[in-house]
Design a protein around this motif. Structure first.
Motif, PDB file in Angstrom:
ATOM      1  N   ARG A  78      -1.934   3.494   8.297  1.00  0.00           N
ATOM      2  CA  ARG A  78      -1.626   2.089   8.541  1.00  0.00           C
ATOM      3  C   ARG A  78      -2.771   1.259   7.996  1.00  0.00           C
ATOM      4  O   ARG A  78      -3.926   1.519   8.330  1.00  0.00           O
ATOM      5  CB  ARG A  78      -1.491   1.799  10.049  1.00  0.00           C
ATOM      6  CG  ARG A  78      -0.443   2.638  10.770  1.00  0.00           C
ATOM      7  CD  ARG A  78       0.976   2.174  10.452  1.00  0.00           C
ATOM      8  NE  ARG A  78       1.987   3.006  11.084  1.00  0.00           N
ATOM      9  CZ  ARG A  78       2.514   4.115  10.551  1.00  0.00           C
ATOM     10  NH1 ARG A  78       2.126   4.517   9.359  1.00  0.00           N
ATOM     11  NH2 ARG A  78       3.425   4.816  11.189  1.00  0.00           N
ATOM     12  N   ASN A  79      -2.438   0.253   7.205  1.00  0.00           N
ATOM     13  CA  ASN A  79      -3.476  -0.647   6.681  1.00  0.00           C
ATOM     14  C   ASN A  79      -4.669   0.136   6.112  1.00  0.00           C
ATOM     15  O   ASN A  79      -5.805  -0.060   6.528  1.00  0.00           O
ATOM     16  CB  ASN A  79      -3.962  -1.615   7.776  1.00  0.00           C
ATOM     17  CG  ASN A  79      -2.863  -2.546   8.260  1.00  0.00           C
ATOM     18  OD1 ASN A  79      -1.799  -2.629   7.667  1.00  0.00           O
ATOM     19  ND2 ASN A  79      -3.130  -3.258   9.334  1.00  0.00           N
ATOM     20  N   GLU A 104      -2.339  -8.529   2.802  1.00  0.00           N
ATOM     21  CA  GLU A 104      -1.362  -9.038   3.778  1.00  0.00           C
ATOM     22  C   GLU A 104      -0.015  -9.136   3.077  1.00  0.00           C
ATOM     23  O   GLU A 104       0.055  -9.595   1.932  1.00  0.00           O
ATOM     24  CB  GLU A 104      -1.748 -10.452   4.238  1.00  0.00           C
ATOM     25  CG  GLU A 104      -3.053 -10.520   4.984  1.00  0.00           C
ATOM     26  CD  GLU A 104      -2.875 -10.562   6.488  1.00  0.00           C
ATOM     27  OE1 GLU A 104      -1.705 -10.504   6.949  1.00  0.00           O
ATOM     28  OE2 GLU A 104      -3.898 -10.655   7.183  1.00  0.00           O
TER      29      GLU A 104
HETATM   30  C1  LIG Z   1      -2.066  -4.172   9.871  1.00  0.00           C
HETATM   31  O1  LIG Z   1      -2.427  -5.476   9.497  1.00  0.00           O
HETATM   32  C2  LIG Z   1      -1.525  -6.483   9.958  1.00  0.00           C
HETATM   33  C3  LIG Z   1      -1.948  -7.803   9.353  1.00  0.00           C
HETATM   34  O2  LIG Z   1      -3.323  -8.023   9.455  1.00  0.00           O
HETATM   35  C4  LIG Z   1      -1.544  -6.500  11.461  1.00  0.00           C
HETATM   36  O3  LIG Z   1      -0.639  -7.464  11.944  1.00  0.00           O
HETATM   37  C5  LIG Z   1      -1.129  -5.123  11.987  1.00  0.00           C
HETATM   38  O4  LIG Z   1      -1.225  -5.096  13.378  1.00  0.00           O
HETATM   39  C6  LIG Z   1      -2.033  -4.050  11.390  1.00  0.00           C
HETATM   40  N1  LIG Z   1      -1.518  -2.738  11.776  1.00  0.00           N
HETATM   41  C7  LIG Z   1      -2.308  -1.827  12.316  1.00  0.00           C
HETATM   42  C8  LIG Z   1      -1.611  -0.558  12.730  1.00  0.00           C
HETATM   43  O5  LIG Z   1      -3.493  -1.992  12.459  1.00  0.00           O
END
Ligand SMILES: *[C@@H]1O[C@H](CO)[C@@H](O)[C@H](O)[C@H]1NC(C)=O
Ligand SMILES: *[C@@H]1O[C@H](CO)[C@@H](O)[C@H](O)[C@H]1NC(C)=O
Ligand SMILES: *[C@@H]1O[C@H](CO)[C@@H](O)[C@H](O)[C@H]1NC(C)=O
Length: 158
Positions: A78-79, A104
């Motif tokens: 994730r990310n 984003e």
């Molecule tokens: C990934 O990034 C998005 C946008 O910054 C955020 O809303 C989301 O919670 C993040 N996901 C995780 C699993 O950290």
């Protein structure tokens, strides 16, 4: 002209218009060498439902020296960004993951890639630069490919 023809004309114009403003989701540059003296600049916008997209630089389809993979959500990642390479059509090798994640969905970003025979330098938003080894030691690559859930806004080799 009756209403129907006007509607058809309007549809055609709209179609052309959107056809032009929406760049293709994938981009492949073949047989146009990228040299160690070049800078590769890509601006794009991850799709709103993006899972991942990546930028690939290689000698050819079977020998990718760098895959820079931007993972919003892929497998257990994730990310996360992932750097890897493949040689002779092997599976992706020497995966390096990085949690610095300025991307984003729906927001424009710019990525700049440079390289020499030793390493790739991938510059991502926030002035963050990541180094990844150039496993082939090549100073010239014939394949550049961008694929996945991204709209490419501009692509420059300088
Ligand atoms: C990934 O990034 C998005 C946008 O910054 C955020 O809303 C989301 O919670 C993040 N996901 C995780 C699993 O950290
Ligand atoms: C890849 O293929 C080339 C040419 O056939 C060979 O010289 C090289 O040793 C191979 N490398 C690996 C890691 O399999
Ligand atoms: C490389 O691997 C892909 C999938 O793993 C396969 O479809 C393709 O035929 C392979 N290419 C060669 C030249 O072996």
């Amino acid at each position: 002209m009756n209403i129907g023809s006007w509607a058809l004309l309007l549809l055609c114009v709209l179609h052309l218009h959107f056809g032009h403003t929406q760049p293709p989701p994938k981009l492949t540059l073949k047989d146009m060498p990228v040299m160690a003296t070049n800078q590769l600049k890509i601006t794009g916008i991850p799709k709103l439902n993006a899972k991942r997209f990546n930028i690939n630089i290689g000698l050819g389809e079977e020998n990718i020296a760098l895959q820079f993979d931007v993972r919003f959500e892929f497998n257990n990642d994730r990310n996360t960004t992932v750097f890897c390479y493949k040689q002779n059509n092997s599976t992706w090798t020497n995966l390096v993951k990085d949690g610095h994640f300025p991307f984003e969905k729906g927001e424009e970003f710019k990525v700049t890639i440079t390289f020499d025979k030793d390493e790739f330098l991938v510059k991502i938003p926030g002035n963050y630069i990541k180094s990844y080894p150039n496993h082939f030691g090549a100073e010239k690559f014939m394949l550049v490919r961008v694929q996945g859930d991204v709209r490419i806004k501009s692509f420059n080799i300088e």
